[in-house]
Design an enzyme around this catalytic site. Structure first.
Site, PDB file in Angstrom:
ATOM      1  N   TYR A  57     -14.338  -5.094   4.128  1.00  0.00           N
ATOM      2  CA  TYR A  57     -13.541  -5.074   3.795  1.00  0.00           C
ATOM      3  C   TYR A  57     -12.998  -6.176   4.617  1.00  0.00           C
ATOM      4  O   TYR A  57     -12.632  -6.453   5.248  1.00  0.00           O
ATOM      5  CB  TYR A  57     -12.348  -4.175   4.774  1.00  0.00           C
ATOM      6  CG  TYR A  57     -10.385  -4.578   4.177  1.00  0.00           C
ATOM      7  CD1 TYR A  57     -10.106  -4.510   2.560  1.00  0.00           C
ATOM      8  CD2 TYR A  57     -10.323  -5.137   4.740  1.00  0.00           C
ATOM      9  CE1 TYR A  57      -8.567  -4.840   2.419  1.00  0.00           C
ATOM     10  CE2 TYR A  57      -8.638  -5.912   4.894  1.00  0.00           C
ATOM     11  CZ  TYR A  57      -7.601  -5.474   3.658  1.00  0.00           C
ATOM     12  OH  TYR A  57      -6.581  -6.175   3.319  1.00  0.00           O
ATOM     13  N   TYR A  91       0.828  -0.752  -0.152  1.00  0.00           N
ATOM     14  CA  TYR A  91      -0.018  -0.259   0.161  1.00  0.00           C
ATOM     15  C   TYR A  91       1.113   1.271   0.213  1.00  0.00           C
ATOM     16  O   TYR A  91       0.360   2.446   0.768  1.00  0.00           O
ATOM     17  CB  TYR A  91      -0.675   0.057   1.538  1.00  0.00           C
ATOM     18  CG  TYR A  91      -1.631  -1.095   0.916  1.00  0.00           C
ATOM     19  CD1 TYR A  91      -2.991  -0.753  -0.265  1.00  0.00           C
ATOM     20  CD2 TYR A  91      -2.213  -2.486   2.007  1.00  0.00           C
ATOM     21  CE1 TYR A  91      -3.882  -1.162   0.285  1.00  0.00           C
ATOM     22  CE2 TYR A  91      -2.966  -2.629   1.804  1.00  0.00           C
ATOM     23  CZ  TYR A  91      -4.277  -2.976   0.668  1.00  0.00           C
ATOM     24  OH  TYR A  91      -5.489  -3.504   0.538  1.00  0.00           O
ATOM     25  N   ASP A 117     -16.690 -11.675   9.799  1.00  0.00           N
ATOM     26  CA  ASP A 117     -15.019 -11.842   9.419  1.00  0.00           C
ATOM     27  C   ASP A 117     -14.909 -11.120  11.345  1.00  0.00           C
ATOM     28  O   ASP A 117     -15.185  -9.594  11.162  1.00  0.00           O
ATOM     29  CB  ASP A 117     -14.775 -10.812   8.445  1.00  0.00           C
ATOM     30  CG  ASP A 117     -13.684 -10.345   8.434  1.00  0.00           C
ATOM     31  OD1 ASP A 117     -12.655 -10.750   9.130  1.00  0.00           O
ATOM     32  OD2 ASP A 117     -13.172 -10.114   7.125  1.00  0.00           O
ATOM     33  N   LYS A 128      -5.154 -11.478  13.224  1.00  0.00           N
ATOM     34  CA  LYS A 128      -4.853 -10.580  13.307  1.00  0.00           C
ATOM     35  C   LYS A 128      -4.580 -10.687  15.512  1.00  0.00           C
ATOM     36  O   LYS A 128      -3.556 -11.288  16.026  1.00  0.00           O
ATOM     37  CB  LYS A 128      -5.225  -8.819  13.708  1.00  0.00           C
ATOM     38  CG  LYS A 128      -5.287  -8.639  12.097  1.00  0.00           C
ATOM     39  CD  LYS A 128      -6.200  -7.202  11.900  1.00  0.00           C
ATOM     40  CE  LYS A 128      -5.586  -6.550  10.650  1.00  0.00           C
ATOM     41  NZ  LYS A 128      -6.764  -6.809  10.116  1.00  0.00           N
TER      42      LYS A 128
HETATM   43  C1  LIG Z   1      -6.966  -7.118   8.387  1.00  0.00           C
HETATM   44  C2  LIG Z   1      -8.219  -7.771   7.974  1.00  0.00           C
HETATM   45  C3  LIG Z   1      -8.048  -8.721   6.724  1.00  0.00           C
HETATM   46  C4  LIG Z   1      -7.379  -9.359   6.462  1.00  0.00           C
HETATM   47  O1  LIG Z   1      -5.868 -10.081   7.624  1.00  0.00           O
HETATM   48  P1  LIG Z   1      -4.939 -10.559   6.998  1.00  0.00           P
HETATM   49  O2  LIG Z   1      -3.880 -10.396   7.755  1.00  0.00           O
HETATM   50  O3  LIG Z   1      -3.773  -8.843   6.825  1.00  0.00           O
HETATM   51  O4  LIG Z   1      -5.337 -10.955   5.900  1.00  0.00           O
HETATM   52  C5  LIG Z   1      -9.793  -9.430   6.761  1.00  0.00           C
HETATM   53  N1  LIG Z   1     -10.436  -8.638   7.794  1.00  0.00           N
HETATM   54  C6  LIG Z   1     -10.383  -7.785   8.522  1.00  0.00           C
HETATM   55  C7  LIG Z   1     -12.028  -7.513   9.057  1.00  0.00           C
HETATM   56  C8  LIG Z   1      -9.458  -7.169   8.823  1.00  0.00           C
HETATM   57  O5  LIG Z   1      -9.261  -6.122   9.375  1.00  0.00           O
END
Ligand SMILES: *Cc1c(COP(=O)(O)O)cnc(C)c1O
Length: 428
Positions: free
Chosen positions: A149, A19, A245, A274
């Site tokens: 996202y 990015y 998610d 994360k």
């Molecule tokens: C960061 C993020 C992802 C992607 O995770 P990566 O480990 O960067 O591939 C997917 N969904 C959400 C809501 C995120 O914040």
């Protein structure tokens, strides 16, 4: 050439940054980080910089937590990695048990991977394949939300709708219906759209995929728990799977352990990454219900055709187990409550500063809108430059600034971070 100059020269010559435009890559020096502790990154001059963006939203327990370091060392002494093809090991198995115990009710199966995008892809593939082999192959469509996202791999990009982020790849994305983003505060319309779409065409859908309660990359857009409850009801009624998610919102970022808890709902599939590893290892998991697992029972032709080399990696699993233990034993969620109140109060004060359109917060997420320029807006970057001079790294989403400090950030550091944000906005 100093060692620092040489490092930056090699960085410019060989790295391709995420990015980051080539102009920025070639003209702006990144921080040279040599150490990190608690809420601070430490650069090569010894300067301590508050990590306001949580190293891309993952650093929930501060940097260099001594228990995480120790867990990593303990695990490293016995088993670094072995494939899960026809072997198993304690860290991954016990972690699966512990995750299931923490998860919303009914999520009893754990599929490991190594990043958030993949965790979402796995959820989508499970939902899709389930219907293919259980008598409803016409259920092939996915429903998701505008502004969503879900990551940068192709499936995750298709499910997401991050405007400018991924436009160039549009011809390669699979078709997904996106419920229109709320114009201002009308989440009611979003809920109605989802309900109407599932009522009319529910039989064509495999799953609804959403970020629960907070749409991160859309600019930390927060929506009412009632809307998530309605998503759950509508998907149940139409017998469509609900995928949440929780890659960003999980592990207490928004208050409760999972953001789904705000609405008291249990999804059919949940993606986590994360914070799962305390933000220190590439490690992820997709949790699924027993009903979904049952849909894969049988011989090879019914198996989930997905797997990664580092499935259940012992180092990642051991770290994630330690992270769960830290949450339990250090009362991370309970102690974050007062910090979240401080964050909410002080971010609200910032709302009255000149140049600020509005602010919002939930748990340990706070955001400040400076304009309507979206992701390509420049206003946030100007403030971020001042903030860095003042001692905090605050990565904007265009015209939106946000803070996602560690849940256990010391109070003085939290106040310092907010002082810097306010001063940087005033200067800009
Ligand atoms: C960061 C993020 C992802 C992607 O995770 P990566 O480990 O960067 O591939 C997917 N969904 C959400 C809501 C995120 O914040």
């Amino acid at each position: 050439m100093t060692p620092r100059a040489r490092l930056l020269e090699l960085d410019r010559r060989h790295l391709w940054r995420p990015y980051t435009s080539s102009v920025d890559h070639e003209t702006r020096d990144p921080l040279v980080v040599v150490r990190a502790e608690g809420p601070y990154l430490v650069d090569d001059t010894g300067r301590r910089i508050l990590d306001g963006s949580g190293s891309w939203w993952c650093n929930n327990l501060g940097h260099g937590h001594p228990r995480i370091r120790a867990a990593l060392e303990r695990q490293a002494a016995s088993l670094l990695h072995c494939s899960f093809g026809n072997a198993t090991h304690e860290p991954a198995v016990l972690l699966a048990e512990e995750l299931v115990a923490t998860a919303p009710e009914g999520l009893t199966r754990v599929f490991f991977s190594d990043n958030g995008s993949t965790a979402v892809e796995v959820a989508a593939k499970i939902a899709f394949q389930y219907w293919q082999q259980n008598g409803r192959p016409e259920r092939r469509r996915f429903l998701a939300l505008e502004g969503g996202y879900h990551g940068d791999t192709f499936g995750a990009m298709s499910l997401g709708d991050s405007g400018t982020f991924h436009d160039v790849f549009s011809p390669l994305k699979f078709p997904v219906t996106h419920a229109p983003a709320p114009s201002d505060a009308s989440w009611e319309d979003v809920a109605r759209f989802v309900e109407a779409e599932l009522e009319a065409r529910g039989h064509e859908y495999a799953a609804l995929v959403v970020e629960p309660i907070v749409q991160g990359a859309a600019g930390m857009r927060i929506y009412p728990a009632e809307v998530l409850r309605r998503f759950r009801e509508a998907t149940k009624k139409a017998d469509v799977f609900l995928v949440v998610d929780e890659v960003f919102t999980g592990f207490g970022r928004t208050g409760p352990f999972w953001a789904s808890e705000h609405a008291g709902i249990a999804p059919d599939l949940l993606a986590t990454a994360k914070g799962l590893s305390g933000g220190v290892m590439p490690f992820a998991a997709t949790l699924a219900s027993e009903r979904l697992y049952d849909g894969f029972r049988g011989d090879k032709t019914r198996a989930l055709m997905h797997g990664h080399t580092f499935f259940g990696n012992p180092l990642g699993a051991a770290v994630a187990r330690e992270v769960l233990a830290i949450y339990r034993e250090e009362g991370i969620l309970e102690r974050a409550e007062a910090k979240a109140e401080t964050l909410a109060r002080r971010i609200q004060e910032i709302a009255s500063l000149p140049g600020v359109l509005r602010t919002r917060s939930l748990g340990m997420v706070a955001a400040v809108d400076l304009g309507e320029g979206g992701y390509l807006g420049e206003k946030g970057w100007k403030v971020a430059a001042h903030a860095l001079e003042l001692g905090a790294q605050i990565r904007p989403l265009g015209d939106t600034l946000y803070l996602v400090p560690p849940l256990n950030i010391p109070d003085e550091a939290l106040h310092a971070l907010l002082d810097i944000l306010a001063e940087a906005i005033a200067r800009a």
